[in-house]
Design a protein around this motif. Sequence first.
Motif, PDB file in Angstrom:
ATOM      1  N   GLU A 198      -2.797  12.019  -1.750  1.00  0.00           N
ATOM      2  CA  GLU A 198      -1.895  11.138  -0.996  1.00  0.00           C
ATOM      3  C   GLU A 198      -1.421   9.972  -1.854  1.00  0.00           C
ATOM      4  O   GLU A 198      -0.232   9.633  -1.858  1.00  0.00           O
ATOM      5  N   THR A 199      -2.336   9.370  -2.591  1.00  0.00           N
ATOM      6  CA  THR A 199      -1.976   8.211  -3.414  1.00  0.00           C
ATOM      7  C   THR A 199      -1.210   8.606  -4.665  1.00  0.00           C
ATOM      8  O   THR A 199      -0.189   7.994  -5.006  1.00  0.00           O
ATOM      9  N   ASN A 200      -1.684   9.611  -5.362  1.00  0.00           N
ATOM     10  CA  ASN A 200      -1.128   9.942  -6.673  1.00  0.00           C
ATOM     11  C   ASN A 200       0.115  10.814  -6.615  1.00  0.00           C
ATOM     12  O   ASN A 200       0.989  10.700  -7.480  1.00  0.00           O
ATOM     13  N   LEU A 201       0.198  11.674  -5.620  1.00  0.00           N
ATOM     14  CA  LEU A 201       1.320  12.629  -5.561  1.00  0.00           C
ATOM     15  C   LEU A 201       2.263  12.368  -4.392  1.00  0.00           C
ATOM     16  O   LEU A 201       3.464  12.174  -4.591  1.00  0.00           O
ATOM     17  N   GLU A 217       0.883  -1.168   0.000  1.00  0.00           N
ATOM     18  CA  GLU A 217       0.000   0.000   0.000  1.00  0.00           C
ATOM     19  C   GLU A 217       0.923   1.221   0.000  1.00  0.00           C
ATOM     20  O   GLU A 217       1.575   1.519   0.999  1.00  0.00           O
ATOM     21  N   ILE A 218       1.005   1.905  -1.127  1.00  0.00           N
ATOM     22  CA  ILE A 218       2.020   2.948  -1.286  1.00  0.00           C
ATOM     23  C   ILE A 218       1.763   4.185  -0.436  1.00  0.00           C
ATOM     24  O   ILE A 218       2.634   5.047  -0.323  1.00  0.00           O
ATOM     25  N   PHE A 225       6.279  10.996  -4.357  1.00  0.00           N
ATOM     26  CA  PHE A 225       7.414  11.604  -3.651  1.00  0.00           C
ATOM     27  C   PHE A 225       8.102  10.588  -2.763  1.00  0.00           C
ATOM     28  O   PHE A 225       9.340  10.466  -2.740  1.00  0.00           O
ATOM     29  N   ARG A 226       7.304   9.819  -2.024  1.00  0.00           N
ATOM     30  CA  ARG A 226       7.848   8.820  -1.090  1.00  0.00           C
ATOM     31  C   ARG A 226       8.674   7.768  -1.846  1.00  0.00           C
ATOM     32  O   ARG A 226       9.776   7.396  -1.419  1.00  0.00           O
ATOM     33  N   LEU A 227       8.155   7.289  -2.947  1.00  0.00           N
ATOM     34  CA  LEU A 227       8.848   6.290  -3.761  1.00  0.00           C
ATOM     35  C   LEU A 227      10.133   6.857  -4.347  1.00  0.00           C
ATOM     36  O   LEU A 227      11.178   6.204  -4.346  1.00  0.00           O
TER      37      LEU A 227
END
Length: 240
Positions: free
Chosen positions: A103-106, A54-55, A110-112
Amino acid sequence: MPQPEHTTRTVLVTGGSRGIGRAITERFVAAGHRVAATHRSGDVPAGALPVRCEITDPEQVEAAFATVEAELGPVEVLVANAGITRDTLLLRMSEQDFADVVETNLTASFRLAKRASKAMMRARFGRMVFLSSVVGQLGSAGQVNYAASKSGLVGLARSITRELGSRGITANVVAPGFIDTDMTARLSEQQVADYQARIPAGRLGAVEDVAATVEFLAGDGAGYVSGAIIPVDGGLGMGH
């Protein structure tokens, strides 16, 4: 003059179980790369390492990278594809609808990118490809949250390019238009006809069209392409 063989890379594709992400995963596997694909449910293409993730959860993202690194080696190519929609008109859109999509798309992108950049900087090589949308440039009624999240990827990629470009790392954005997927399959014949009338190519795109573009950007021949928005939309978004 014969073309040199391409370098085999370790590739991580998020959202690799269906649609565009699945086609991208299949293409990298077919090209002989070491490929991992994240998923939340369902399966990933044969030949790819399945990684449940869950990204939006930082701990799961860290665990996913650790798994890929242990099984396939450091991630050299990141394809941030996973995304969601929560479509509704502005006046009806809840705070949660907006926050979830961003949160999911942006934020997850960034986190990845942040996690992937560590090994890429050490290796002085990296390819980051972010899946945006023509909607990020054109806008779309009922998709304020989605359009905002997808246009934000442009600033993300271009800032990464300025920060990490001297380390052999590229960051690009692919902006698909109306692609023939499960999502568009739910549209009526009239809706599809209306969309096609707006597309100079006169047809919806195929997932393979997008996958081919991503493969190019990840390849050895795209080392001087960075901070770019590559439209795969049949001409729909020209001028944006």
